[in-house]
Every structure is written in C-alpha cells, then in structure tokens.
Design a protein around this motif. Structure first.
Motif, short mmCIF file in Angstrom:
data_model
loop_
_atom_site.label_atom_id
_atom_site.label_comp_id
_atom_site.label_asym_id
_atom_site.label_seq_id
_atom_site.Cartn_x
_atom_site.Cartn_y
_atom_site.Cartn_z
N LEU A 13 91.73 97.05 15.66
CA LEU A 13 91.94 98.08 16.66
C LEU A 13 91.15 97.79 17.93
CD1 LEU A 13 91.93 101.28 14.42
CD2 LEU A 13 93.90 100.27 15.59
N ASP A 14 90.25 96.81 17.87
CA ASP A 14 89.57 96.34 19.08
C ASP A 14 90.50 95.38 19.79
OD1 ASP A 14 86.80 97.46 19.00
OD2 ASP A 14 86.78 96.46 17.06
N ARG A 15 90.76 95.67 21.06
CA ARG A 15 91.76 94.91 21.80
C ARG A 15 91.46 93.41 21.82
NH1 ARG A 15 92.44 98.27 25.72
NH2 ARG A 15 94.42 99.09 25.01
N PHE A 16 90.19 93.05 21.92
CA PHE A 16 89.84 91.64 22.02
C PHE A 16 90.30 90.88 20.77
CE2 PHE A 16 87.23 87.94 21.34
CZ PHE A 16 87.17 87.35 22.58
N LEU A 17 89.93 91.36 19.59
CA LEU A 17 90.30 90.66 18.36
C LEU A 17 91.81 90.69 18.15
CD1 LEU A 17 89.48 89.17 15.80
CD2 LEU A 17 89.19 91.39 14.66
N PHE A 18 92.44 91.82 18.46
CA PHE A 18 93.89 91.92 18.29
C PHE A 18 94.61 90.89 19.16
CE2 PHE A 18 97.98 93.95 19.58
CZ PHE A 18 98.63 93.77 18.36
#
Length: 264
Positions: A13-18
């Motif tokens: 749900l963290d944009r960076f990892l997604f």
C-alpha cells in the motif's frame, strides 16, 4: 531529519514499493488476475507514475500504474493510503486523463476507445458498507437494470472488508497481503500466485539500488516540504508587510518586525 523506514518496512500500500513491484509485468498480471478472476496477458510493460511526471500526465494528478492487455483493455491501478475525501472525483478524472491520451486528434470513431478499468486499493472502507470489493458501471436511473456499456469501470477494493460473501478467498488474501506484505501473510494465503508475488517483493527488498532510490525519494520529499514551508513563510511575510504599509512607514515596519528595509 532521517527516513526511519527501510524497504522491509514498506508494504504494497506504500506507493514506492507498489510501483517498484509493478514494473514487472508478471506481478501486474498476477494481481489483476486475482482481482478480476480471469486470465490477464499484458502486451506492454506497465507504465508507472515515476516514469510519467511530465510526459503523459500532468504533475498535479499522476497515475500510479497503468497497463494494457492483449485485448486492448487498459488497467489503472492505484494504491491510496489516506482517505482524502476526494477519491471518487479523482477516479472520474483518471478516466478522463486516460481517454484524452487514447483518443488521437482527428479521430472520428469513438468506438475505438479502449475499455478502461480504474482500480483503487485502500486500507479503509470508503463507502462504509463493509465490503471488500465494490464495482461500478454506469446504469440508468429510470431502468436500474439497464447498463450503459461505455467501457468505463471503477473498482474499489478495501483491505478492511467484513462481508466475505461474493468475493474469492484469494482476493481477500491478496488484500491482506497488500496491507501486511510479509512471508507469513503470503504463506497463510495458500495461494501460489500470492507466494509468487512475495518472491518478487523479496527480490526488490534485497536490491541495494532500490534501497538507495527509496532514500533519495525520501530526501526529495523532505526538500519539497521545506521549500513549501519556506514559500509559505515568505507569502505570510508579504501579506503582513502589505497590511502594515497601510498605516506605517517602511522604517517603522522595519523597526517593528526586524525585516530589512530593502526587503520591505
């Protein structure tokens, strides 16, 4: 100010990892197959927000990850950690942004527009109905069973659903995995597809270059915030001076505020 989170602390749900994970077309195919409950084969590499700051999409509204399958359907998948109160109107804008890029100038056949799925994954219950998935098509007010098949579909997925009816166990496990992106959550799912997602996430977490990228992204955010605060303080000072000028001389303002006369 240091960033306390490392890659192992982030979930999907963290944009960076997604976005890092979604660079891999197989990752996106697996996610879409679980959500839509059908086989998905992408014919283009997924396009992530970090690649499109100024090319396709405006800076103010950025699409997280969009991709196209072999049937020319477009999928825009967004992770949204906070309920900003404007998500519904934003998804309407996402459809417009995508359509504006798909329909070339001078084209006359509107039927050539692709089907577009805007999919939002979030850790809150946007509609307060306790459902894991809510899918929206356009229907007629006078004849509710009459749909308008214009190819625009919005799907809202909540990790905080309570009603298990009407959705697959695998989708529920996927949503839990998005919020708790761990080996334990993947194993608990007993889903081969989610276990494959976990393998890909672990490969990203083990990549030192991605770790450096995360640190740089965090530092850039800090600088942007500091710039914003600085601009805000300058604007407040300008407004204050403007009001004081109505009653005081520049010298009096300088003495009162400590601001140099040259700046006044």
């Amino acid at each position: 100010m240091k960033h306390n989170k490392t890659l192992k602390d982030l979930n999907l749900l963290d944009r960076f990892l997604f976005e890092e994970a979604a660079d891999d077309p197989e990752f996106m195919e697996l996610v879409l197959e679980i959500i839509l409950e059908k086989e998905i084969v992408l014919k283009h590499l997924p396009q992530t927000e970090k690649e499109n700051h100024a090319a396709l999409w405006s800076r103010q509204v950025k699409l997280d990850v969009w991709s196209m399958d072999i049937e020319d359907s477009i999928y825009d998948v967004e992770v949204q950690n906070r309920n900003t109160g404007s998500l519904l109107k934003r998804t309407r804008l996402y459809h417009g942004l995508i359509d504006s890029k798909l329909f070339t100038p001078g084209a006359v056949d509107y039927n050539s527009l692709n089907d577009v799925f805007v999919i939002i994954i979030m850790p809150f219950d946007l509609f307060g109905r306790g459902l894991f998935r809510l899918s929206f098509l356009k229907t007629c007010l006078e004849i509710p069973e009459l749909e308008m098949p214009d190819g625009s579909i919005r799907i809202f997925l909540s990790t905080r659903g309570r009603d298990f009816s009407g959705v697959s166990d695998e989708l529920i496990s996927l949503l839990e995995y998005f919020e708790h992106t761990t080996a334990a959550a993947a194993s608990k799912s007993q889903s081969d597809r989610i276990l494959r997602l976990q393998e890909k996430v672990e490969a990203i977490r083990a990549n030192e270059e991605v770790g450096v990228k995360l640190m740089n992204a965090w530092e850039e955010k800090i600088y942007e915030r500091e710039d914003g605060r600085r601009e805000g303080r300058q604007e407040e000072r300008k407004n204050l001076i403007s009001k004081l000028k109505e009653k005081l001389s520049d010298e009096e303002i300088a003495e009162l505020t400590g601001i140099p006369i040259a700046d006044i």
